[in-house]
Design a protein around this motif. Structure first.
Motif, mmCIF file in Angstrom:
data_model
loop_
_atom_site.group_PDB
_atom_site.id
_atom_site.type_symbol
_atom_site.label_atom_id
_atom_site.label_comp_id
_atom_site.label_asym_id
_atom_site.label_seq_id
_atom_site.Cartn_x
_atom_site.Cartn_y
_atom_site.Cartn_z
ATOM 1 N N LYS A 241 4.680 -29.748 5.588
ATOM 2 C CA LYS A 241 3.948 -28.877 4.673
ATOM 3 C C LYS A 241 2.468 -29.238 4.701
ATOM 4 C CE LYS A 241 7.733 -27.921 1.452
ATOM 5 N NZ LYS A 241 8.165 -27.944 0.040
ATOM 6 N N PHE A 242 1.620 -28.194 4.804
ATOM 7 C CA PHE A 242 0.178 -28.419 4.892
ATOM 8 C C PHE A 242 -0.561 -27.346 4.103
ATOM 9 C CE2 PHE A 242 2.188 -29.762 8.838
ATOM 10 C CZ PHE A 242 1.707 -31.061 9.000
ATOM 11 N N LYS A 243 -1.821 -27.630 3.793
ATOM 12 C CA LYS A 243 -2.721 -26.605 3.284
ATOM 13 C C LYS A 243 -3.306 -25.868 4.489
ATOM 14 C CE LYS A 243 -4.011 -29.270 -0.806
ATOM 15 N NZ LYS A 243 -5.111 -29.989 -1.502
ATOM 16 N N VAL A 244 -3.824 -24.651 4.247
ATOM 17 C CA VAL A 244 -4.295 -23.850 5.386
ATOM 18 C C VAL A 244 -5.469 -24.497 6.107
ATOM 19 C CG1 VAL A 244 -3.446 -21.619 4.589
ATOM 20 C CG2 VAL A 244 -5.688 -22.400 3.837
ATOM 21 N N GLU A 245 -6.248 -25.349 5.396
ATOM 22 C CA GLU A 245 -7.405 -25.983 6.054
ATOM 23 C C GLU A 245 -7.025 -27.250 6.808
ATOM 24 O OE1 GLU A 245 -7.156 -25.679 2.754
ATOM 25 O OE2 GLU A 245 -8.823 -24.519 1.906
ATOM 26 N N ASP A 246 -5.812 -27.776 6.588
ATOM 27 C CA ASP A 246 -5.420 -29.044 7.220
ATOM 28 C C ASP A 246 -5.246 -28.880 8.732
ATOM 29 O OD1 ASP A 246 -5.390 -30.105 4.715
ATOM 30 O OD2 ASP A 246 -3.202 -30.075 4.481
ATOM 31 N N THR A 247 -5.546 -29.938 9.468
ATOM 32 C CA THR A 247 -5.344 -29.939 10.925
ATOM 33 C C THR A 247 -3.857 -30.117 11.225
ATOM 34 O OG1 THR A 247 -7.539 -30.868 11.323
ATOM 35 C CG2 THR A 247 -5.913 -31.116 13.080
ATOM 36 N N VAL A 248 -3.303 -29.178 12.012
ATOM 37 C CA VAL A 248 -1.881 -29.264 12.370
ATOM 38 C C VAL A 248 -1.695 -29.562 13.861
ATOM 39 C CG1 VAL A 248 -1.078 -27.779 10.502
ATOM 40 C CG2 VAL A 248 -1.748 -26.743 12.672
ATOM 41 N N CYS A 249 -2.771 -29.409 14.631
ATOM 42 C CA CYS A 249 -2.678 -29.633 16.076
ATOM 43 C C CYS A 249 -4.051 -30.065 16.594
ATOM 44 C CB CYS A 249 -2.221 -28.348 16.764
ATOM 45 S SG CYS A 249 -2.115 -28.449 18.569
ATOM 46 N N THR A 250 -4.054 -30.956 17.564
ATOM 47 C CA THR A 250 -5.307 -31.394 18.186
ATOM 48 C C THR A 250 -5.245 -31.099 19.680
ATOM 49 O OG1 THR A 250 -5.438 -33.184 16.569
ATOM 50 C CG2 THR A 250 -6.897 -33.327 18.464
ATOM 51 N N LEU A 251 -6.287 -30.437 20.182
ATOM 52 C CA LEU A 251 -6.374 -30.116 21.610
ATOM 53 C C LEU A 251 -7.501 -30.924 22.237
ATOM 54 C CD1 LEU A 251 -6.105 -26.198 21.603
ATOM 55 C CD2 LEU A 251 -4.263 -27.854 21.869
ATOM 56 N N LYS A 252 -7.278 -31.375 23.458
ATOM 57 C CA LYS A 252 -8.312 -32.110 24.178
ATOM 58 C C LYS A 252 -8.701 -31.310 25.415
ATOM 59 C CE LYS A 252 -9.563 -36.824 25.320
ATOM 60 N NZ LYS A 252 -9.109 -38.213 25.485
ATOM 61 N N ASP A 253 -9.972 -30.891 25.461
ATOM 62 C CA ASP A 253 -10.495 -30.120 26.590
ATOM 63 C C ASP A 253 -11.580 -30.955 27.253
ATOM 64 O OD1 ASP A 253 -11.211 -28.190 28.382
ATOM 65 O OD2 ASP A 253 -12.292 -26.932 26.940
ATOM 66 N N GLY A 254 -11.171 -31.784 28.228
ATOM 67 C CA GLY A 254 -12.111 -32.728 28.837
ATOM 68 C C GLY A 254 -12.497 -33.779 27.809
ATOM 69 N N ASN A 255 -13.795 -33.861 27.530
ATOM 70 C CA ASN A 255 -14.275 -34.820 26.529
ATOM 71 C C ASN A 255 -14.370 -34.204 25.137
ATOM 72 O OD1 ASN A 255 -14.588 -36.862 28.455
ATOM 73 N ND2 ASN A 255 -16.606 -36.054 29.066
ATOM 74 N N VAL A 256 -14.041 -32.907 25.038
ATOM 75 C CA VAL A 256 -14.163 -32.200 23.753
ATOM 76 C C VAL A 256 -12.817 -32.194 23.046
ATOM 77 C CG1 VAL A 256 -14.804 -30.033 22.636
ATOM 78 C CG2 VAL A 256 -15.962 -30.733 24.740
ATOM 79 N N LYS A 257 -12.846 -32.486 21.743
ATOM 80 C CA LYS A 257 -11.626 -32.500 20.935
ATOM 81 C C LYS A 257 -11.674 -31.334 19.948
ATOM 82 C CE LYS A 257 -9.166 -35.511 17.685
ATOM 83 N NZ LYS A 257 -9.266 -36.781 16.929
ATOM 84 N N HIS A 258 -10.612 -30.522 19.923
ATOM 85 C CA HIS A 258 -10.534 -29.374 19.012
ATOM 86 C C HIS A 258 -9.459 -29.623 17.962
ATOM 87 C CE1 HIS A 258 -13.094 -27.002 21.622
ATOM 88 N NE2 HIS A 258 -12.272 -27.186 22.651
ATOM 89 N N ASN A 259 -9.816 -29.445 16.697
ATOM 90 C CA ASN A 259 -8.840 -29.523 15.611
ATOM 91 C C ASN A 259 -8.403 -28.105 15.237
ATOM 92 O OD1 ASN A 259 -8.958 -32.334 15.387
ATOM 93 N ND2 ASN A 259 -10.771 -32.210 14.073
ATOM 94 N N VAL A 260 -7.102 -27.845 15.295
ATOM 95 C CA VAL A 260 -6.567 -26.510 14.999
ATOM 96 C C VAL A 260 -5.902 -26.542 13.630
ATOM 97 C CG1 VAL A 260 -5.032 -24.668 15.766
ATOM 98 C CG2 VAL A 260 -6.170 -26.113 17.458
ATOM 99 N N SER A 261 -6.331 -25.643 12.748
ATOM 100 C CA SER A 261 -5.693 -25.519 11.429
ATOM 101 C C SER A 261 -4.882 -24.228 11.397
ATOM 102 C CB SER A 261 -6.751 -25.510 10.323
ATOM 103 O OG SER A 261 -7.505 -24.318 10.385
ATOM 104 N N MET A 262 -4.235 -23.967 10.260
ATOM 105 C CA MET A 262 -3.433 -22.744 10.135
ATOM 106 C C MET A 262 -4.299 -21.534 9.794
ATOM 107 S SD MET A 262 0.114 -23.891 8.323
ATOM 108 C CE MET A 262 -0.568 -24.727 6.914
ATOM 109 N N MET A 263 -5.578 -21.764 9.546
ATOM 110 C CA MET A 263 -6.472 -20.684 9.122
ATOM 111 C C MET A 263 -7.402 -20.301 10.265
ATOM 112 S SD MET A 263 -9.215 -20.840 5.987
ATOM 113 C CE MET A 263 -10.215 -22.093 6.773
#
Length: 459
Positions: free
Chosen positions: A43-65
């Motif tokens: 269970k998470f809030k819509v702003e919480d990070t649920v997945c992290t993606l790594k694109d080379g040296n860049v890190k993306h935090n994916v939320s439900m929103m």
């Protein structure tokens, strides 16, 4: 989805049960891509990070929103042909003037002709997984009616309240004009968002005339050069931008899913004048025109769609679907029925001059069958538990019965039977009650009516 998977924008990383019938699919934002370095469950809030993606040296935090500007169309991989009908269960729409999934339709009509009731019916019964209903500049009591009615109406697919798959955007006439102007864009962006999940979404905009009036008011305050009737010069381009956001598409992402966003816009021309700018510009964009008629509404004929003025540009595209999925005679029967109604319109001028008794018997049969088509087929009771929704196969069967009666009645007249004798037959009463026969048991009853037609009229 697991760690190490490579994702692109639009890929689905998880699901959240939004309502009892609707699953919200969490998508990777469109400009992100990378390899999953972590993914969460729980269970998470819509702003919480649920997945992290790594694109080379860049890190993306994916939320439900997801954040998206409502005036910008959401992208897609490919636009597809609109060759699947958006079935509504309303006979005049499905049989005579069908709308395709991902298509556009306009319902113009003056005050009291039934625009809102027609849109309520479509919102209740169209076979879309998501309904987005935008009350743009409408009276507060109309939005209250939707809020009170939809939670009580049972969705035929799931047996749960219709509200479980409906998004309401309420913008009443006493709200600021800037909010009214934004409400329609908010609605189409939501429809596109659910389309991108792979759903079929349908947007009901009631009404685009109020939206155009809001644009006119804002334009006046900005001291822009007015166009026709005071509307801004860019009215046509704004309407085009809105309707062009509809479509049946192949969504972005790796799984090749297909979704659609259909638009049904009500237009409220002042005094029912279809020559005013909003109606005329809408007709240039919309592929289906359902013309509401004040005279039909005054006669309590609902839906009050004028069958002589309305049209659908999807008819040819959808003919293969109807002929293969329902019956090969679908399009032929529709053409025969429209021919009878057009013939009635021509004969009415003669009837008004000299009366129906001056017509030959064959033409009086045409008038009687046209009345059957109008009252027993096209007219539909939104408040009757059976007649409120009519499946496609029942629509086809009803039309076949009426056309069988037409064919046999003409043959009986040729054989010497009078129209008075034909009109007194019990089968005429049976035909008038066809629409109220249960959608589950109609086949046996319609077969009995056909046999009765053959016996009564010398088949």
């Amino acid at each position: 989805m697991k760690e190490g998977d490579e994702l692109v924008g639009g890929d689905i990383i998880g699901e959240v049960k939004e309502t009892k019938v609707m699953t919200h699919r969490i998508m990777v934002p469109l400009k992100m891509k990378g390899i999953v370095s972590s993914i969460e469950e729980g269970k998470f809030k819509v702003e919480d990070t649920v997945c992290t993606l790594k694109d080379g040296n860049v890190k993306h935090n994916v939320s439900m929103m997801q954040i998206w500007p409502v005036r910008r169309p959401r992208p897609f991989a490919e636009k597809l042909d609109c060759d699947v009908p958006l079935i509504s269960g309303q006979r005049i729409f499905d049989t005579f003037f069908p709308l395709a999934k991902g298509g556009t339709a306009a319902i113009p009509g003056g005050f009291g002709t039934g625009k809102t009731v027609s849109q309520h019916q479509l919102a209740k019964w169209v076979d879309a997984e998501i309904i987005v209903y935008v009350g743009c500049g409408e009276r507060g009591n109309e939005m209250t009616e939707v809020l009170e009615e939809f939670p009580e109406v049972e969705d035929p697919k799931h047996g749960l309240p219709l509200m479980e798959r409906t998004v309401l955007i309420a913008n009443t006439s006493n709200m600021p004009v800037a909010a009214r102007e934004a409400s329609v864009y908010t609605g189409i962006t939501l429809a596109e968002y659910y389309r991108d999940m792979g759903y079929n979404a349908a947007l009901m905009a009631d009404s685009t005339s109020r939206w155009a009036e809001a644009m006119r008011e804002i334009s006046g305050r900005l001291e822009e050069m007015p166009g026709e009737e005071g509307y801004p010069a860019y009215l046509a381009s704004r309407l085009a931008e809105f309707y062009e956001r509809s479509g049946r598409v192949r969504c972005l992402g790796s799984d090749d899913r297909i979704g659609s966003a259909s638009i049904i816009g009500a237009v409220s021309p002042p005094g029912g004048d279809f020559s005013e700018p909003v109606t005329q510009n809408t007709l240039r964009m919309a592929q289906v025109f359902w013309a509401l008629d004040a005279k039909l509404a005054d006669r309590r004929h609902f839906p009050a769609i004028n069958w002589l003025n309305s049209y659908s540009l999807y008819t040819d595209t959808l003919s293969d679907y109807f002929n293969t999925q329902i019956d090969k005679s679908w399009m032929g029967n529709k053409i025969k029925a429209m021919t009878i109604l057009q013939k009635e319109s021509e004969l009415e001028e003669i009837v008004q001059l000299v009366g129906p008794d001056a017509l030959p018997e064959r033409e009086r049969v045409v008038l009687d069958v046209a009345r059957m088509l109008r009252e027993d087929f096209l007219q539909q009771n939104a408040f009757h538990e059976v007649d409120t929704f009519c499946p496609l196969d029942k629509q086809h069967a009803m039309l076949e019965v009426i056309l069988r009666f037409h064919e046999k009645a003409l043959a009986a007249v040729e054989a010497g039977m009078t129209l008075e004798e034909i009109s007194k037959l019990d089968v005429v009463d049976d035909i008038s009650k066809m629409k109220y026969v249960s959608n589950e048991t109609y086949k046996n009853e319609f077969k009995r009516i056909k046999n009765s037609i053959d016996e009564s009229l010398g088949g």
